[in-house]
Design an enzyme around this catalytic site. Structure first.
Site, PDB file in Angstrom:
ATOM      1  N   GLU A 153      17.419  16.920  32.134  1.00 50.78           N
ATOM      2  CA  GLU A 153      16.476  17.129  31.031  1.00 50.78           C
ATOM      3  C   GLU A 153      15.628  18.363  31.308  1.00 50.78           C
ATOM      4  OE1 GLU A 153      13.047  16.794  31.264  1.00 50.78           O
ATOM      5  OE2 GLU A 153      12.944  16.092  33.332  1.00 50.78           O
ATOM      6  N   GLU A 157       6.377  18.858  28.383  1.00 52.03           N
ATOM      7  CA  GLU A 157       5.348  17.945  27.883  1.00 52.03           C
ATOM      8  C   GLU A 157       4.405  18.673  26.935  1.00 52.03           C
ATOM      9  OE1 GLU A 157       3.546  15.084  30.515  1.00 52.03           O
ATOM     10  OE2 GLU A 157       5.031  15.505  32.068  1.00 52.03           O
ATOM     11  N   PRO A 257      -2.006  33.525  34.473  1.00 52.72           N
ATOM     12  CA  PRO A 257      -2.813  33.180  35.657  1.00 52.72           C
ATOM     13  C   PRO A 257      -3.691  31.971  35.400  1.00 52.72           C
ATOM     14  CG  PRO A 257      -2.906  35.540  35.205  1.00 52.72           C
ATOM     15  CD  PRO A 257      -2.245  34.907  34.021  1.00 52.72           C
ATOM     16  N   GLY A 258      -3.905  31.178  36.438  1.00 59.50           N
ATOM     17  CA  GLY A 258      -4.732  29.994  36.292  1.00 59.50           C
ATOM     18  C   GLY A 258      -4.941  29.296  37.613  1.00 59.50           C
ATOM     19  N   CYS A 265       6.968  17.556  37.435  1.00 60.91           N
ATOM     20  CA  CYS A 265       8.232  18.223  37.783  1.00 60.91           C
ATOM     21  C   CYS A 265       8.100  19.298  38.856  1.00 60.91           C
ATOM     22  CB  CYS A 265       8.868  18.824  36.532  1.00 60.91           C
ATOM     23  SG  CYS A 265       9.455  17.597  35.347  1.00 60.91           S
TER      24      CYS A 265
END
Length: 480
Positions: A153, A157, A257-258, A265
Protein backbone atom coordinates in the site's frame (compact mmCIF):
# COMPACT_ATOMS: atom_id res chain seq x y z
CA UNK A 1 -16.57 -7.86 -9.67
CA UNK A 2 -14.70 -10.08 -7.22
CA UNK A 3 -15.62 -11.31 -3.76
CA UNK A 4 -12.75 -10.65 -1.35
CA UNK A 5 -11.87 -10.46 2.33
CA UNK A 6 -9.75 -7.86 4.11
CA UNK A 7 -8.16 -9.12 7.33
CA UNK A 8 -7.60 -6.15 9.63
CA UNK A 9 -9.69 -3.00 10.01
CA UNK A 10 -6.89 -0.65 10.95
CA UNK A 11 -5.90 2.26 8.77
CA UNK A 12 -4.72 0.26 5.75
CA UNK A 13 -7.34 -2.46 5.96
CA UNK A 14 -10.42 -0.28 6.37
CA UNK A 15 -9.41 2.31 3.78
CA UNK A 16 -8.38 -0.37 1.27
CA UNK A 17 -11.52 -2.41 1.87
CA UNK A 18 -13.82 0.58 1.45
CA UNK A 19 -12.02 1.71 -1.71
CA UNK A 20 -12.10 -1.77 -3.27
CA UNK A 21 -15.84 -1.79 -2.59
CA UNK A 22 -16.08 1.60 -4.27
CA UNK A 23 -14.46 0.02 -7.34
CA UNK A 24 -17.38 -2.42 -7.46
CA UNK A 25 -16.05 -5.47 -5.58
CA UNK A 26 -17.81 -7.32 -2.76
CA UNK A 27 -15.66 -6.89 0.35
CA UNK A 28 -15.89 -8.35 3.84
CA UNK A 29 -13.62 -6.64 6.37
CA UNK A 30 -12.73 -9.00 9.21
CA UNK A 31 -11.19 -8.22 12.58
CA UNK A 32 -10.75 -10.30 15.73
CA UNK A 33 -11.87 -7.25 17.73
CA UNK A 34 -15.61 -7.91 17.89
CA UNK A 35 -16.28 -4.53 19.52
CA UNK A 36 -14.65 -2.72 16.61
CA UNK A 37 -16.69 -4.78 14.15
CA UNK A 38 -19.93 -3.85 15.94
CA UNK A 39 -19.01 -0.19 15.81
CA UNK A 40 -18.24 -0.42 12.09
CA UNK A 41 -21.57 -2.11 11.47
CA UNK A 42 -23.15 0.92 13.11
CA UNK A 43 -21.15 3.27 10.89
CA UNK A 44 -18.72 4.40 13.60
CA UNK A 45 -15.16 4.90 12.38
CA UNK A 46 -12.23 3.78 14.59
CA UNK A 47 -10.04 6.66 13.38
CA UNK A 48 -10.33 9.91 11.46
CA UNK A 49 -9.71 10.07 7.73
CA UNK A 50 -11.49 12.67 5.59
CA UNK A 51 -14.37 11.15 3.63
CA UNK A 52 -13.94 7.63 4.99
CA UNK A 53 -17.19 7.58 7.00
CA UNK A 54 -19.19 8.55 3.92
CA UNK A 55 -17.41 5.98 1.73
CA UNK A 56 -17.94 3.18 4.25
CA UNK A 57 -21.59 4.00 4.86
CA UNK A 58 -22.36 4.30 1.13
CA UNK A 59 -20.84 0.95 0.20
CA UNK A 60 -22.27 -0.76 3.29
CA UNK A 61 -25.73 0.45 2.26
CA UNK A 62 -25.19 -0.84 -1.27
CA UNK A 63 -24.31 -4.28 0.03
CA UNK A 64 -20.74 -4.16 -1.23
CA UNK A 65 -19.04 -3.75 2.16
CA UNK A 66 -19.64 -5.93 5.20
CA UNK A 67 -17.95 -6.42 8.57
CA UNK A 68 -17.40 -9.75 10.27
CA UNK A 69 -15.56 -11.07 13.33
CA UNK A 70 -15.74 -14.78 12.44
CA UNK A 71 -12.90 -15.88 10.10
CA UNK A 72 -14.83 -18.73 8.49
CA UNK A 73 -17.82 -16.54 7.61
CA UNK A 74 -15.55 -13.68 6.51
CA UNK A 75 -13.60 -15.82 4.04
CA UNK A 76 -16.51 -17.89 2.73
CA UNK A 77 -16.63 -17.59 -1.05
CA UNK A 78 -13.65 -15.23 -1.22
CA UNK A 79 -11.36 -15.43 -4.27
CA UNK A 80 -8.70 -13.39 -2.50
CA UNK A 81 -7.91 -12.63 1.12
CA UNK A 82 -5.87 -9.50 1.81
CA UNK A 83 -3.83 -9.35 5.01
CA UNK A 84 -3.62 -5.76 6.24
CA UNK A 85 -2.51 -6.03 9.86
CA UNK A 86 0.13 -4.01 11.68
CA UNK A 87 3.84 -4.83 11.55
CA UNK A 88 5.18 -2.51 14.28
CA UNK A 89 8.80 -2.09 15.22
CA UNK A 90 10.19 -4.60 17.68
CA UNK A 91 12.62 -3.72 20.45
CA UNK A 92 15.56 -4.15 18.05
CA UNK A 93 13.94 -2.14 15.25
CA UNK A 94 12.93 -5.16 13.20
CA UNK A 95 9.36 -5.58 11.96
CA UNK A 96 7.14 -7.57 14.32
CA UNK A 97 5.42 -10.08 12.04
CA UNK A 98 3.43 -11.92 14.72
CA UNK A 99 0.07 -10.42 13.68
CA UNK A 100 0.82 -11.14 10.02
CA UNK A 101 1.47 -14.83 10.62
CA UNK A 102 -1.46 -15.06 13.02
CA UNK A 103 -3.70 -13.75 10.23
CA UNK A 104 -2.16 -16.28 7.85
CA UNK A 105 -3.02 -19.07 10.28
CA UNK A 106 -6.64 -17.87 10.44
CA UNK A 107 -6.86 -18.18 6.67
CA UNK A 108 -5.25 -21.64 6.65
CA UNK A 109 -7.63 -22.94 9.31
CA UNK A 110 -10.71 -21.67 7.50
CA UNK A 111 -9.51 -22.21 3.93
CA UNK A 112 -11.64 -24.28 1.57
CA UNK A 113 -10.22 -26.83 -0.84
CA UNK A 114 -10.85 -24.55 -3.83
CA UNK A 115 -8.18 -22.10 -5.06
CA UNK A 116 -7.71 -18.91 -3.05
CA UNK A 117 -5.16 -16.10 -3.24
CA UNK A 118 -3.58 -14.77 -0.03
CA UNK A 119 -2.45 -11.17 -0.61
CA UNK A 120 0.16 -9.62 1.68
CA UNK A 121 -0.73 -5.92 1.91
CA UNK A 122 1.04 -5.37 5.22
CA UNK A 123 4.53 -3.91 4.93
CA UNK A 124 6.98 -6.71 5.69
CA UNK A 125 10.68 -7.42 5.01
CA UNK A 126 11.78 -9.01 1.78
CA UNK A 127 11.22 -12.75 1.95
CA UNK A 128 8.12 -12.63 4.13
CA UNK A 129 5.78 -13.72 1.33
CA UNK A 130 7.99 -16.77 0.73
CA UNK A 131 7.79 -17.53 4.43
CA UNK A 132 4.00 -17.33 4.21
CA UNK A 133 4.06 -19.87 1.39
CA UNK A 134 6.18 -22.22 3.49
CA UNK A 135 3.86 -21.67 6.46
CA UNK A 136 0.88 -22.61 4.33
CA UNK A 137 2.64 -25.73 3.00
CA UNK A 138 3.72 -26.88 6.46
CA UNK A 139 0.40 -26.29 8.27
CA UNK A 140 -2.15 -26.99 5.58
CA UNK A 141 -2.56 -30.74 5.56
CA UNK A 142 -5.88 -30.83 3.70
CA UNK A 143 -4.42 -29.51 0.47
CA UNK A 144 -6.21 -26.20 0.03
CA UNK A 145 -4.93 -24.40 -3.05
CA UNK A 146 -3.64 -21.20 -1.46
CA UNK A 147 -1.29 -18.98 -3.44
CA UNK A 148 0.50 -15.86 -2.24
CA UNK A 149 0.84 -12.36 -3.73
CA UNK A 150 2.32 -9.08 -2.52
CA UNK A 151 0.40 -5.82 -3.03
CA UNK A 152 2.04 -3.03 -0.97
CA UNK A 153 0.00 0.00 0.00
CA UNK A 154 1.06 3.57 -0.70
CA UNK A 155 -1.70 5.42 1.14
CA UNK A 156 -1.09 8.95 2.36
CA UNK A 157 -2.92 9.74 5.57
CA UNK A 158 -5.17 12.74 5.23
CA UNK A 159 -5.84 11.99 1.55
CA UNK A 160 -5.89 8.18 1.62
CA UNK A 161 -9.02 7.72 -0.47
CA UNK A 162 -7.62 9.89 -3.25
CA UNK A 163 -4.27 8.10 -3.21
CA UNK A 164 -5.98 4.68 -3.38
CA UNK A 165 -8.43 5.52 -6.15
CA UNK A 166 -5.93 7.61 -8.14
CA UNK A 167 -2.52 6.11 -7.35
CA UNK A 168 0.80 6.73 -9.05
CA UNK A 169 1.11 2.97 -9.58
CA UNK A 170 -0.15 -0.39 -8.38
CA UNK A 171 2.56 -2.90 -7.48
CA UNK A 172 1.72 -6.59 -7.86
CA UNK A 173 4.18 -9.27 -6.74
CA UNK A 174 3.35 -12.87 -7.70
CA UNK A 175 5.03 -16.10 -8.75
CA UNK A 176 2.23 -17.60 -10.81
CA UNK A 177 0.27 -16.59 -13.89
CA UNK A 178 -3.05 -17.30 -12.16
CA UNK A 179 -2.23 -15.01 -9.24
CA UNK A 180 -1.13 -12.19 -11.52
CA UNK A 181 -4.27 -12.47 -13.65
CA UNK A 182 -6.50 -12.28 -10.59
CA UNK A 183 -4.64 -9.25 -9.22
CA UNK A 184 -4.88 -7.48 -12.57
CA UNK A 185 -8.61 -8.21 -12.67
CA UNK A 186 -9.05 -6.76 -9.18
CA UNK A 187 -7.33 -3.53 -10.18
CA UNK A 188 -8.74 -3.33 -13.71
CA UNK A 189 -10.85 -0.23 -12.90
CA UNK A 190 -7.63 1.64 -12.00
CA UNK A 191 -5.78 0.26 -15.02
CA UNK A 192 -8.54 1.54 -17.31
CA UNK A 193 -8.01 5.06 -15.98
CA UNK A 194 -4.32 4.87 -16.89
CA UNK A 195 -2.71 3.77 -13.62
CA UNK A 196 0.55 1.88 -14.32
CA UNK A 197 0.58 -1.74 -13.17
CA UNK A 198 3.99 -2.95 -11.98
CA UNK A 199 3.91 -6.74 -12.10
CA UNK A 200 7.00 -8.32 -10.59
CA UNK A 201 8.28 -10.98 -8.20
CA UNK A 202 7.30 -11.31 -4.56
CA UNK A 203 10.71 -10.06 -3.41
CA UNK A 204 10.82 -7.04 -5.72
CA UNK A 205 7.33 -5.95 -4.67
CA UNK A 206 8.33 -6.08 -1.00
CA UNK A 207 11.50 -4.11 -1.70
CA UNK A 208 9.69 -1.42 -3.71
CA UNK A 209 7.69 -0.48 -0.63
CA UNK A 210 10.68 -0.14 1.69
CA UNK A 211 12.88 1.57 -0.88
CA UNK A 212 10.14 4.12 -1.66
CA UNK A 213 9.42 5.07 1.94
CA UNK A 214 13.08 5.32 2.89
CA UNK A 215 13.84 7.58 -0.06
CA UNK A 216 11.01 9.92 0.94
CA UNK A 217 12.26 9.96 4.54
CA UNK A 218 15.75 10.75 3.24
CA UNK A 219 14.43 13.70 1.21
CA UNK A 220 12.86 15.15 4.36
CA UNK A 221 16.04 14.77 6.39
CA UNK A 222 18.13 16.21 3.57
CA UNK A 223 16.04 19.36 3.18
CA UNK A 224 16.03 19.80 6.96
CA UNK A 225 19.82 19.76 7.01
CA UNK A 226 19.91 22.27 4.15
CA UNK A 227 17.38 24.40 6.04
CA UNK A 228 19.56 24.37 9.15
CA UNK A 229 22.47 25.62 7.04
CA UNK A 230 20.25 28.29 5.48
CA UNK A 231 19.60 29.71 8.94
CA UNK A 232 23.33 30.17 9.49
CA UNK A 233 24.08 31.82 6.14
CA UNK A 234 20.96 33.96 5.79
CA UNK A 235 19.32 32.01 2.96
CA UNK A 236 15.63 31.17 2.76
CA UNK A 237 15.13 27.40 2.72
CA UNK A 238 11.65 27.68 1.21
CA UNK A 239 13.03 29.49 -1.82
CA UNK A 240 15.94 27.06 -2.00
CA UNK A 241 13.56 24.07 -1.92
CA UNK A 242 11.38 25.64 -4.60
CA UNK A 243 14.38 26.20 -6.83
CA UNK A 244 15.49 22.61 -6.29
CA UNK A 245 12.05 21.16 -6.90
CA UNK A 246 11.67 22.79 -10.30
CA UNK A 247 14.31 20.37 -11.53
CA UNK A 248 12.21 17.43 -12.76
CA UNK A 249 14.95 15.04 -11.66
CA UNK A 250 14.38 16.16 -8.06
CA UNK A 251 10.73 17.18 -7.84
CA UNK A 252 9.10 19.35 -5.20
CA UNK A 253 7.46 16.63 -3.08
CA UNK A 254 8.80 16.12 0.44
CA UNK A 255 11.07 19.17 0.23
CA UNK A 256 9.38 21.03 3.08
CA UNK A 257 11.61 21.90 6.06
CA UNK A 258 10.14 21.23 9.47
CA UNK A 259 10.52 19.43 12.79
CA UNK A 260 11.15 16.04 11.16
CA UNK A 261 9.13 13.14 9.83
CA UNK A 262 6.81 10.91 11.84
CA UNK A 263 3.80 8.70 11.36
CA UNK A 264 3.30 4.98 11.16
CA UNK A 265 5.49 4.33 8.11
CA UNK A 266 8.71 6.30 7.64
CA UNK A 267 10.38 5.79 11.04
CA UNK A 268 9.22 2.18 11.33
CA UNK A 269 10.10 1.18 7.78
CA UNK A 270 13.52 2.83 7.88
CA UNK A 271 14.39 1.01 11.11
CA UNK A 272 13.11 -2.30 9.74
CA UNK A 273 15.07 -1.93 6.51
CA UNK A 274 18.25 -1.13 8.42
CA UNK A 275 17.78 -4.21 10.58
CA UNK A 276 16.96 -6.47 7.66
CA UNK A 277 19.92 -5.16 5.65
CA UNK A 278 22.26 -5.76 8.59
CA UNK A 279 21.04 -9.35 8.78
CA UNK A 280 21.98 -9.65 5.11
CA UNK A 281 25.44 -8.19 5.80
CA UNK A 282 24.68 -4.85 4.13
CA UNK A 283 25.12 -1.43 5.77
CA UNK A 284 22.66 1.24 4.57
CA UNK A 285 24.52 4.40 5.56
CA UNK A 286 22.14 6.83 3.88
CA UNK A 287 19.05 5.40 5.59
CA UNK A 288 20.89 5.38 8.91
CA UNK A 289 21.85 9.03 8.45
CA UNK A 290 18.24 9.98 7.58
CA UNK A 291 17.07 8.54 10.90
CA UNK A 292 19.84 10.23 12.85
CA UNK A 293 19.11 13.62 11.28
CA UNK A 294 15.43 13.15 12.11
CA UNK A 295 16.20 12.40 15.76
CA UNK A 296 18.47 15.44 15.99
CA UNK A 297 15.90 17.74 14.38
CA UNK A 298 13.53 17.46 17.35
CA UNK A 299 16.34 18.45 19.72
CA UNK A 300 17.20 21.36 17.46
CA UNK A 301 13.62 22.64 17.65
CA UNK A 302 13.82 22.72 21.45
CA UNK A 303 17.14 24.56 21.24
CA UNK A 304 15.35 27.16 19.09
CA UNK A 305 12.76 27.56 21.82
CA UNK A 306 15.35 27.97 24.54
CA UNK A 307 17.27 30.52 22.48
CA UNK A 308 14.12 32.50 21.75
CA UNK A 309 13.02 32.60 25.40
CA UNK A 310 16.43 33.27 26.88
CA UNK A 311 16.95 32.50 30.59
CA UNK A 312 13.29 31.85 31.23
CA UNK A 313 12.70 29.28 34.01
CA UNK A 314 9.78 26.85 33.71
CA UNK A 315 8.24 28.40 30.61
CA UNK A 316 4.71 27.65 29.54
CA UNK A 317 4.57 26.41 25.94
CA UNK A 318 1.46 26.58 23.78
CA UNK A 319 1.75 23.66 21.37
CA UNK A 320 -0.52 23.61 18.32
CA UNK A 321 -0.61 20.24 16.55
CA UNK A 322 -0.30 16.75 18.02
CA UNK A 323 -1.01 14.53 15.01
CA UNK A 324 2.04 13.76 12.87
CA UNK A 325 0.43 15.58 9.92
CA UNK A 326 -2.84 17.44 9.27
CA UNK A 327 -6.14 15.74 8.41
CA UNK A 328 -5.49 12.71 10.61
CA UNK A 329 -5.72 11.81 14.28
CA UNK A 330 -2.65 9.53 14.03
CA UNK A 331 -0.13 10.41 16.74
CA UNK A 332 2.39 7.65 16.03
CA UNK A 333 5.92 9.09 16.01
CA UNK A 334 4.43 12.59 16.06
CA UNK A 335 7.04 15.38 15.95
CA UNK A 336 4.78 17.50 18.15
CA UNK A 337 4.69 14.84 20.84
CA UNK A 338 8.47 14.41 20.65
CA UNK A 339 8.79 18.14 21.29
CA UNK A 340 6.29 18.02 24.16
CA UNK A 341 8.25 15.23 25.82
CA UNK A 342 11.51 17.17 25.64
CA UNK A 343 9.87 20.38 26.87
CA UNK A 344 8.45 18.57 29.88
CA UNK A 345 11.76 16.87 30.64
CA UNK A 346 13.41 20.31 30.77
CA UNK A 347 10.94 21.78 33.21
CA UNK A 348 8.45 23.50 30.92
CA UNK A 349 4.70 23.08 31.07
CA UNK A 350 2.77 22.33 27.88
CA UNK A 351 -0.75 23.38 26.91
CA UNK A 352 -1.72 21.69 23.66
CA UNK A 353 -4.43 21.82 21.04
CA UNK A 354 -5.20 19.67 18.01
CA UNK A 355 -8.45 19.55 16.02
CA UNK A 356 -8.60 15.73 15.98
CA UNK A 357 -5.80 14.06 17.94
CA UNK A 358 -6.36 15.20 21.54
CA UNK A 359 -8.50 12.18 22.54
CA UNK A 360 -5.71 9.86 21.43
CA UNK A 361 -3.06 11.82 23.31
CA UNK A 362 -5.07 12.06 26.55
CA UNK A 363 -4.85 8.28 26.99
CA UNK A 364 -1.04 8.19 26.87
CA UNK A 365 1.43 8.57 29.73
CA UNK A 366 2.77 11.72 28.05
CA UNK A 367 -0.72 13.13 27.66
CA UNK A 368 -1.35 12.83 31.39
CA UNK A 369 1.52 15.25 31.96
CA UNK A 370 0.10 17.87 29.60
CA UNK A 371 -2.84 20.24 29.63
CA UNK A 372 -5.25 20.56 26.74
CA UNK A 373 -7.15 23.51 25.35
CA UNK A 374 -10.42 23.34 23.45
CA UNK A 375 -9.40 26.12 21.07
CA UNK A 376 -6.07 27.49 19.76
CA UNK A 377 -6.44 30.90 21.42
CA UNK A 378 -7.14 29.19 24.75
CA UNK A 379 -3.83 27.36 24.45
CA UNK A 380 -2.00 30.58 23.62
CA UNK A 381 -3.45 32.58 26.54
CA UNK A 382 -0.67 33.42 29.05
CA UNK A 383 1.86 31.14 27.33
CA UNK A 384 5.48 32.23 27.01
CA UNK A 385 5.80 30.91 23.46
CA UNK A 386 3.60 29.54 20.71
CA UNK A 387 4.94 26.48 18.87
CA UNK A 388 3.19 25.31 15.69
CA UNK A 389 4.07 21.65 15.13
CA UNK A 390 1.36 20.52 12.67
CA UNK A 391 0.12 22.57 9.74
CA UNK A 392 -3.62 22.22 10.22
CA UNK A 393 -5.50 24.60 7.93
CA UNK A 394 -7.34 26.30 10.81
CA UNK A 395 -4.03 27.39 12.33
CA UNK A 396 -3.15 29.30 9.16
CA UNK A 397 -6.10 31.60 9.82
CA UNK A 398 -5.06 32.66 13.33
CA UNK A 399 -5.09 36.41 14.00
CA UNK A 400 -1.42 37.05 14.82
CA UNK A 401 -2.13 40.37 16.54
CA UNK A 402 -4.53 38.56 18.84
CA UNK A 403 -1.91 35.88 19.40
CA UNK A 404 0.64 38.56 20.33
CA UNK A 405 -1.78 40.13 22.80
CA UNK A 406 -2.42 36.79 24.52
CA UNK A 407 1.18 35.68 24.90
CA UNK A 408 3.25 36.68 27.94
CA UNK A 409 6.28 36.87 25.65
CA UNK A 410 5.97 37.56 21.92
CA UNK A 411 7.64 34.36 20.72
CA UNK A 412 6.31 32.38 17.76
CA UNK A 413 8.04 29.22 16.61
CA UNK A 414 6.42 28.41 13.29
CA UNK A 415 7.95 24.99 12.66
CA UNK A 416 5.77 24.37 9.59
CA UNK A 417 6.18 27.84 8.04
CA UNK A 418 2.45 28.45 7.80
CA UNK A 419 2.73 32.20 8.42
CA UNK A 420 4.46 34.90 6.44
CA UNK A 421 7.41 36.11 8.54
CA UNK A 422 6.66 39.78 7.92
CA UNK A 423 3.05 39.36 9.07
CA UNK A 424 4.29 37.94 12.36
CA UNK A 425 6.85 40.73 12.77
CA UNK A 426 4.23 43.39 12.03
CA UNK A 427 2.03 41.83 14.72
CA UNK A 428 4.82 42.31 17.25
CA UNK A 429 6.01 38.70 17.36
CA UNK A 430 9.55 37.39 17.35
CA UNK A 431 9.37 34.97 14.45
CA UNK A 432 11.34 31.71 14.39
CA UNK A 433 10.96 28.98 11.81
CA UNK A 434 12.96 26.23 10.11
CA UNK A 435 15.22 27.45 7.33
CA UNK A 436 15.22 31.20 7.92
CA UNK A 437 17.12 33.36 10.42
CA UNK A 438 14.93 34.70 13.28
CA UNK A 439 13.17 38.02 12.85
CA UNK A 440 12.32 40.35 15.74
CA UNK A 441 8.83 41.71 16.17
CA UNK A 442 7.95 45.38 16.00
CA UNK A 443 8.43 46.48 19.62
CA UNK A 444 6.64 49.77 18.93
CA UNK A 445 3.54 47.72 18.32
CA UNK A 446 3.66 45.38 21.27
CA UNK A 447 5.72 44.83 24.41
CA UNK A 448 5.81 41.48 26.25
CA UNK A 449 3.59 41.35 29.33
CA UNK A 450 4.84 40.40 32.76
CA UNK A 451 2.93 38.97 35.68
CA UNK A 452 3.55 38.80 39.38
CA UNK A 453 5.56 35.75 40.24
CA UNK A 454 7.26 35.53 36.87
CA UNK A 455 10.02 37.87 37.91
CA UNK A 456 12.62 39.16 35.49
CA UNK A 457 12.27 36.28 33.10
CA UNK A 458 14.91 37.70 30.78
CA UNK A 459 18.14 39.00 32.15
CA UNK A 460 19.42 42.46 31.27
CA UNK A 461 21.87 40.83 28.88
CA UNK A 462 19.01 38.91 27.24
CA UNK A 463 17.00 42.09 26.79
CA UNK A 464 19.94 43.90 25.27
CA UNK A 465 20.94 41.05 22.97
CA UNK A 466 18.97 40.53 19.75
CA UNK A 467 17.09 37.23 19.60
CA UNK A 468 19.03 36.02 16.56
CA UNK A 469 22.33 36.57 18.37
CA UNK A 470 21.15 34.53 21.34
CA UNK A 471 19.93 31.83 18.96
CA UNK A 472 23.29 31.67 17.22
CA UNK A 473 25.08 31.43 20.57
CA UNK A 474 22.86 28.64 21.91
CA UNK A 475 22.91 26.79 18.61
CA UNK A 476 26.71 26.70 18.56
CA UNK A 477 26.74 25.30 22.10
CA UNK A 478 23.81 22.91 21.93
CA UNK A 479 22.81 22.05 18.38
CA UNK A 480 23.24 18.38 17.53
Amino acid sequence: MNRMTMLGTGYVGLVSGACLAELGHIITCMDIDAHKIRRLQLGQMPFYEPGLDTLVQRNHARGRLAFEADPARATAGAEAVFIAVGTPSGADGSADLSALFAACHLVIESAPTRPMLLVQKSTAPVGTARRLRHEIASRNGHGALLEVAVNPEFLQEGCAIETFLHPDRVVIGTDSVRAERLMRRIYRPLSLQGTPMVATTLESAEMIKYASNCLLATKISYINEIANLCESVGADARVVAHGMGLDHRIGSSFLHPGPGFGGSCFPKDAQALLRFAAECGVTLRVVSAALEVNRAQAERMVVKSEAALGALPAPRIALLGLSFKPETDDIRESPGLRLAEIYLERGASVVAHDPMAMPNVRTTALGRRMRFAEAPYEAVHDADALVVATDWEQYRNLDLRRVASLLRHPVLLDLRRIFEPQDAVDAGLDYHCVGLPPRLGDRNHREPRTQAGLGARRTAVDRATPTHARADSVSRKSAP
